[in-house]
Design a protein around this motif. Structure first.
Motif, PDB file in Angstrom:
ATOM      1  N   LEU A   1       0.638  -1.205   0.087  1.00 38.49           N
ATOM      2  CA  LEU A   1       0.045   0.085   0.129  1.00 38.49           C
ATOM      3  C   LEU A   1       0.783   1.383   0.033  1.00 38.49           C
ATOM      4  O   LEU A   1       0.425   2.156  -0.378  1.00 38.49           O
ATOM      5  CB  LEU A   1      -0.866  -0.120   1.174  1.00 38.49           C
ATOM      6  CG  LEU A   1      -1.873  -0.960   1.328  1.00 38.49           C
ATOM      7  CD1 LEU A   1      -2.648  -0.975   2.615  1.00 38.49           C
ATOM      8  CD2 LEU A   1      -2.946  -0.887   0.241  1.00 38.49           C
ATOM      9  N   MET A   2       2.055   1.179   0.388  1.00 35.30           N
ATOM     10  CA  MET A   2       2.823   2.436   0.559  1.00 35.30           C
ATOM     11  C   MET A   2       4.186   2.194  -0.392  1.00 35.30           C
ATOM     12  O   MET A   2       4.625   1.211  -0.342  1.00 35.30           O
ATOM     13  CB  MET A   2       3.378   2.609   1.859  1.00 35.30           C
ATOM     14  CG  MET A   2       2.084   2.815   2.967  1.00 35.30           C
ATOM     15  SD  MET A   2       1.379   3.894   2.717  1.00 35.30           S
ATOM     16  CE  MET A   2       2.354   5.314   3.198  1.00 35.30           C
ATOM     17  N   PRO A   3       4.696   3.225  -0.867  1.00 29.90           N
ATOM     18  CA  PRO A   3       5.867   3.067  -1.667  1.00 29.90           C
ATOM     19  C   PRO A   3       7.138   2.936  -0.602  1.00 29.90           C
ATOM     20  O   PRO A   3       7.353   3.331   0.365  1.00 29.90           O
ATOM     21  CB  PRO A   3       6.211   4.383  -2.271  1.00 29.90           C
ATOM     22  CG  PRO A   3       5.416   5.551  -1.440  1.00 29.90           C
ATOM     23  CD  PRO A   3       4.256   4.653  -0.816  1.00 29.90           C
ATOM     24  N   TYR A   4       8.053   1.996  -1.204  1.00 27.47           N
ATOM     25  CA  TYR A   4       9.403   1.551  -0.499  1.00 27.47           C
ATOM     26  C   TYR A   4      10.094   2.821  -0.434  1.00 27.47           C
ATOM     27  O   TYR A   4      10.693   3.189   0.423  1.00 27.47           O
ATOM     28  CB  TYR A   4       9.845   0.458  -1.042  1.00 27.47           C
ATOM     29  CG  TYR A   4      11.209   0.191  -0.415  1.00 27.47           C
ATOM     30  CD1 TYR A   4      11.281  -0.193   0.750  1.00 27.47           C
ATOM     31  CD2 TYR A   4      12.619   0.317  -1.004  1.00 27.47           C
ATOM     32  CE1 TYR A   4      12.386  -0.516   1.503  1.00 27.47           C
ATOM     33  CE2 TYR A   4      13.691  -0.135  -0.252  1.00 27.47           C
ATOM     34  CZ  TYR A   4      13.878  -0.307   0.904  1.00 27.47           C
ATOM     35  OH  TYR A   4      14.951  -0.567   1.466  1.00 27.47           O
ATOM     36  N   GLU A   5      10.193   3.540  -1.528  1.00 29.63           N
ATOM     37  CA  GLU A   5      11.109   4.783  -1.535  1.00 29.63           C
ATOM     38  C   GLU A   5      10.364   6.038  -1.927  1.00 29.63           C
ATOM     39  O   GLU A   5       9.403   6.006  -2.754  1.00 29.63           O
ATOM     40  CB  GLU A   5      12.152   4.756  -2.785  1.00 29.63           C
ATOM     41  CG  GLU A   5      13.335   3.700  -2.305  1.00 29.63           C
ATOM     42  CD  GLU A   5      14.142   3.759  -3.484  1.00 29.63           C
ATOM     43  OE1 GLU A   5      15.249   3.075  -2.988  1.00 29.63           O
ATOM     44  OE2 GLU A   5      14.004   4.019  -4.610  1.00 29.63           O
ATOM     45  N   TYR A   6      10.293   6.950  -1.063  1.00 32.04           N
ATOM     46  CA  TYR A   6       9.541   8.188  -1.249  1.00 32.04           C
ATOM     47  C   TYR A   6      10.393   9.264  -1.235  1.00 32.04           C
ATOM     48  O   TYR A   6      11.115   9.757  -0.343  1.00 32.04           O
ATOM     49  CB  TYR A   6       8.646   8.051   0.254  1.00 32.04           C
ATOM     50  CG  TYR A   6       7.498   9.269  -0.010  1.00 32.04           C
ATOM     51  CD1 TYR A   6       6.345   9.231  -0.904  1.00 32.04           C
ATOM     52  CD2 TYR A   6       7.674  10.564   0.414  1.00 32.04           C
ATOM     53  CE1 TYR A   6       5.394  10.210  -1.037  1.00 32.04           C
ATOM     54  CE2 TYR A   6       6.693  11.551   0.217  1.00 32.04           C
ATOM     55  CZ  TYR A   6       5.755  11.296  -0.500  1.00 32.04           C
ATOM     56  OH  TYR A   6       4.528  12.356  -0.647  1.00 32.04           O
ATOM     57  N   PRO A   7      10.320  10.156  -2.404  1.00 31.28           N
ATOM     58  CA  PRO A   7      11.300  11.213  -2.492  1.00 31.28           C
ATOM     59  C   PRO A   7      10.830  12.351  -1.807  1.00 31.28           C
ATOM     60  O   PRO A   7       9.767  12.853  -1.774  1.00 31.28           O
ATOM     61  CB  PRO A   7      11.541  11.459  -4.148  1.00 31.28           C
ATOM     62  CG  PRO A   7      10.017  10.893  -4.529  1.00 31.28           C
ATOM     63  CD  PRO A   7       9.596   9.819  -3.816  1.00 31.28           C
TER      64      PRO A   7
END
Length: 155
Positions: A138-144
Motif C-alpha cells: 500500500l505504501m511506496p518503499y522509496e518516497y522522494p
C-alpha cells in the motif's frame, strides 16, 4: 403479564475489544511509517534552514575569499550532517546543493555579493522497518523528499 427473556451478553465486550485491537494492530505500521516520515521532514527542514541562515550571515570577506568560502560551505554541509546524525535518521542516499543567486556556490567565483542563498536537500525516504511485504503493498518503499530553504544575504 408478559415475561421478558433475558439473553446472555457475557463475552460480548471481550469480542468487541479483540476486534478493535486487531484493527488497531493492523493500522499501527502505517502510523509508525508516517511518524518516521514526519520526523525526517521536520529534522531536515530545520537543518536546511539552519544551513541557509548560517551562509546568509557570513561576512563579506569570507564570501569573497575562495578558501574561506569553501570552508563555510563545508561547515554548512556539516550542520546538516550533524542534524541527521543527532536525530539518528537512517535514510540514504541524500544530496545537498547550495546555491547563491541560482548558481552553485562552489563554482560561482563571486564577483559581487549574492542576494539569495538557497540550500536544497534531496533524499529518498525508505521504510526498512515494515517493508517486509506488509506496508509495501500500500505504501511506496522509496518516497522522494525535497527540502528547500532560501535566505536573503544580510551582510
Amino acid at each position: 403479564m408478559k415475561t421478558v427473556r433475558k439473553t446472555s451478553q457475557r463475552g460480548v465486550v471481550a469480542i468487541e475489544t479483540a476486534l478493535l485491537l486487531l484493527a488497531s494492530f493492523a493500522l499501527l505500521p502505517f502510523l509508525l511509517y508516517f511518524a518516521r516520515l514526519t520526523l525526517h521532514s521536520a529534522v531536515l527542514q530545520q537543518a536546511s534552514f539552519s544551513a541557509s541562515r548560517y551562509l546568509a550571515t557570513l561576512p563579506r570577506e569570507q564570501i569573497r575569499d575562495p578558501a574561506l568560502q569553501a570552508t563555510a560551505l563545508g561547515l554548512a554541509r556539516g550542520l546538516i550532517s550533524e542534524a541527521v546524525a543527532g536525530a539518528r535518521l537512517d535514510t540514504r542516499p541524500w544530496a545537498i546543493e547550495i546555491e547563491c543567486d541560482d548558481f552553485d556556490c562552489n563554482q560561482m567565483g563571486f564577483a559581487g555579493m549574492p542576494a539569495l542563498v538557497t540550500v536544497h536537500i534531496r533524499l529518498l525516504f525508505t521504510d526498512p522497518v515494515f517493508f517486509d511485504g506488509y506496508t509495501g503493498t500500500l505504501m511506496p518503499y522509496e518516497y522522494p523528499l525535497t527540502f528547500d530553504a532560501v535566505q536573503r544575504y544580510g551582510n
